[in-house]
Motif scaffolding. Structure first.
Motif, PDB file in Angstrom:
ATOM      1  N   ARG A  63       1.056  -1.387  -0.076  1.00  0.00           N
ATOM      2  CA  ARG A  63      -0.219   0.438  -0.087  1.00  0.00           C
ATOM      3  C   ARG A  63       1.172   1.328  -0.077  1.00  0.00           C
ATOM      4  O   ARG A  63       1.772   1.471   0.992  1.00  0.00           O
ATOM      5  N   GLU A  64       0.612   2.433  -0.889  1.00  0.00           N
ATOM      6  CA  GLU A  64       1.346   3.696  -0.922  1.00  0.00           C
ATOM      7  C   GLU A  64       0.590   3.959   0.001  1.00  0.00           C
ATOM      8  O   GLU A  64       0.171   4.643   0.502  1.00  0.00           O
ATOM      9  N   ILE A  65       2.194   4.789   0.536  1.00  0.00           N
ATOM     10  CA  ILE A  65       1.979   5.652   2.249  1.00  0.00           C
ATOM     11  C   ILE A  65       1.494   6.899   1.206  1.00  0.00           C
ATOM     12  O   ILE A  65       1.231   7.855   2.409  1.00  0.00           O
ATOM     13  N   TRP A  66       2.841   7.451   0.873  1.00  0.00           N
ATOM     14  CA  TRP A  66       2.333   9.403   0.961  1.00  0.00           C
ATOM     15  C   TRP A  66       3.861   8.517  -0.579  1.00  0.00           C
ATOM     16  O   TRP A  66       4.515   8.005  -1.115  1.00  0.00           O
ATOM     17  N   ARG A  67       3.252   9.789  -1.240  1.00  0.00           N
ATOM     18  CA  ARG A  67       4.304  10.600  -2.619  1.00  0.00           C
ATOM     19  C   ARG A  67       4.672  11.699  -2.747  1.00  0.00           C
ATOM     20  O   ARG A  67       3.423  12.262  -2.245  1.00  0.00           O
ATOM     21  N   THR A  68       6.052  12.217  -2.762  1.00  0.00           N
ATOM     22  CA  THR A  68       6.418  13.545  -3.097  1.00  0.00           C
ATOM     23  C   THR A  68       6.972  13.910  -4.135  1.00  0.00           C
ATOM     24  O   THR A  68       7.626  12.840  -4.341  1.00  0.00           O
ATOM     25  N   ALA A  69       6.725  14.480  -5.086  1.00  0.00           N
ATOM     26  CA  ALA A  69       6.859  15.208  -6.199  1.00  0.00           C
ATOM     27  C   ALA A  69       8.809  15.469  -6.111  1.00  0.00           C
ATOM     28  O   ALA A  69       8.601  16.339  -5.247  1.00  0.00           O
ATOM     29  N   ARG A  70       9.396  15.331  -6.712  1.00  0.00           N
ATOM     30  CA  ARG A  70      10.936  16.135  -6.837  1.00  0.00           C
ATOM     31  C   ARG A  70      10.753  16.565  -8.025  1.00  0.00           C
ATOM     32  O   ARG A  70      10.487  16.445  -8.961  1.00  0.00           O
ATOM     33  N   HIS A  71      11.480  17.612  -8.433  1.00  0.00           N
ATOM     34  CA  HIS A  71      12.330  17.949  -9.517  1.00  0.00           C
ATOM     35  C   HIS A  71      13.687  18.523  -9.973  1.00  0.00           C
ATOM     36  O   HIS A  71      14.433  19.300  -8.786  1.00  0.00           O
ATOM     37  N   ASP A  72      14.305  17.624  -9.899  1.00  0.00           N
ATOM     38  CA  ASP A  72      15.712  17.481 -10.389  1.00  0.00           C
ATOM     39  C   ASP A  72      15.892  16.499 -12.149  1.00  0.00           C
ATOM     40  O   ASP A  72      15.232  16.024 -12.258  1.00  0.00           O
ATOM     41  N   VAL A  73      17.049  16.530 -11.877  1.00  0.00           N
ATOM     42  CA  VAL A  73      17.358  15.574 -13.228  1.00  0.00           C
ATOM     43  C   VAL A  73      17.789  14.121 -12.547  1.00  0.00           C
ATOM     44  O   VAL A  73      18.119  14.122 -11.598  1.00  0.00           O
ATOM     45  N   PRO A  74      17.585  12.656 -13.519  1.00  0.00           N
ATOM     46  CA  PRO A  74      17.892  11.456 -13.295  1.00  0.00           C
ATOM     47  C   PRO A  74      18.885  11.672 -12.266  1.00  0.00           C
ATOM     48  O   PRO A  74      20.165  12.555 -12.334  1.00  0.00           O
ATOM     49  N   THR A  75      18.893  10.998 -11.383  1.00  0.00           N
ATOM     50  CA  THR A  75      19.591  10.680 -10.182  1.00  0.00           C
ATOM     51  C   THR A  75      20.373   8.788  -9.680  1.00  0.00           C
ATOM     52  O   THR A  75      18.864   8.430 -10.281  1.00  0.00           O
TER      53      THR A  75
END
Length: 397
Positions: free
Chosen positions: A177-189
């Motif tokens: 079950r997904e608990i939380w998800r936060t968007a990120r704004h960066d290049v691939p890492t």
């Protein structure tokens, strides 16, 4: 390799850079088996053209006896044409699995997030979307996903920094079950998250270029962030005491930094060192390898074999010295038994240096095979995943 102190070696099918993991007397490895002859192109070069191997692959999970190397079972977990491409030095199975002793969690790149029981039975899986991990300047140059999952307190943390729709997320290890998800704004890492304690707070540390930072383990809210560094972040953050160590070394900036775990807010505009940044050394960072702290010292190795030893608390440089003759590439991260450090080159030379702050190469051991995977250490034994084998090296028990 002369065969001295080789406890066992077992052939492993397929192509993968994921490291072995150990729980009790079991060693788990994952691999991607494709048709024909697969290989990787090692060395110091700049070719970014993806490998041409888009035929159907089999992702497998194997369990081996730690003491003997005997394969206890090998399970086919997923089969299909890879949804992404790989760098010629990469594979379709780069991310190392994680286990809590009851379950094994693995990311098979764009094929998804999988959870198995101790016998390899699939418990659940999640489609994370296409993991387009490549050069942000040339999006068609896909290189392969490599950020590994982390299990902590019954949760699975994944970092998915890709070309578009990047995020960090947390899942329940029992049912997915997904608990939380936060968007990120960066290049691939390509680095793995690290979980750390800061007082009463549990936080998740992530490497980046525009967004190195920390997130609250409980709800995914941002705690601090930092802009700048190398533009292809690969190493994983390392934690020791009340500091987290971050590094990246592609592009004009190559910093090695120590960040205080109790930092908050945007640290970028506060200068090189501030209430959040304990110290910073420019042009001393790592490109491919994750650094390591042993005692009061921090060690990092650049992809061309230059090892730098820092005072972990202050950043003072003890030495910067080269391993080998400069012609070998270094991708696998160093490991230590507390007394020595083991640095493995891509062609399988293992350089042994003392973990006392004084540089010397006390031994150079040859695996005689390509090795880009970080070794596992357990009960005085080093477990190396080479191109074709898993090798256990240690004095006889």
């Amino acid at each position: 390799m002369k065969g001295e102190n080789i406890r066992w070696h077992t052939p492993i099918p397929g192509l993968a850079h994921s490291s072995p993991i150990i729980w009790g007397n079991v060693v788990y490895v994952i691999t991607a088996v494709g048709p024909g002859s697969q290989d990787v192109k090692v060395g110091l070069y700049g070719d970014i053209t993806p490998a041409n191997d888009q035929d159907s692959h089999q992702w497998r999970l194997l369990a081996l006896e730690k003491d003997t190397g005997k394969i206890m079972w090998a399970k086919l977990e997923y089969e299909g044409i890879p949804r992404g491409k790989r760098h010629p030095k990469s594979t379709h199975c780069n991310a190392t699995p994680a286990t809590d002793g009851q379950r094994i969690v693995a990311i098979f790149g764009s094929e998804g997030l999988f959870c198995f029981d101790r016998e390899g039975k699939l418990l659940w899986k999640k489609d994370l979307g296409p993991m387009k991990s490549g050069y942000y300047v040339v999006p068609s140059a896909q290189w392969g996903f490599s950020s590994s999952p982390v299990i902590h307190d019954g949760k699975v943390v994944v970092l998915c920094d890709v070309l578009g729709d990047s995020f960090i997320a947390e899942f329940d290890v029992v049912d997915g079950r997904e608990i939380w998800r936060t968007a990120r704004h960066d290049v691939p890492t390509w680095g793995t998250p690290a979980v750390a304690r800061a007082g009463a707070r549990t936080e998740i540390l992530v490497n980046g270029w525009h967004h190195t930072g920390a997130y609250d383990f409980a709800d995914g809210k941002e705690i601090w962030k930092l802009n700048g560094g190398g533009d292809i972040p690969v190493p994983t953050p390392v934690v020791s005491g009340d500091l987290g160590y971050f590094t990246s070394a592609h592009g004009a900036q190559r910093p090695m930094r120590a960040i205080r775990l109790d930092a908050t807010g945007d640290l970028t505009s506060k200068g090189a060192t501030n209430t959040g940044v304990a110290w910073e050394q420019q042009h001393k960072g790592n490109y491919m390898q994750t650094p390591i702290v042993v005692g009061e010292l921090l060690y990092g190795c650049v992809d061309n074999g230059i090892v730098t030893c820092f005072e972990a608390r202050t950043g003072e440089v003890r030495y910067s010295e080269r391993l080998g003759n400069g012609s070998e590439g270094f991708t696998a991260s160093p490991v230590s038994d507390g007394h020595n450090l083991y640095f493995t080159s891509e062609i399988g030379n293992v350089y042994v240096i003392p973990a006392n702050g004084n540089f010397s190469v006390t031994a150079t051991n040859k695996l005689n095979e390509t090795c880009l995977s970080t070794a596992a250490v357990s009960d005085g034994t080093l477990f190396y995943r080479t191109r074709h084998e898993l090798i256990a090296i240690g004095e006889g028990h």
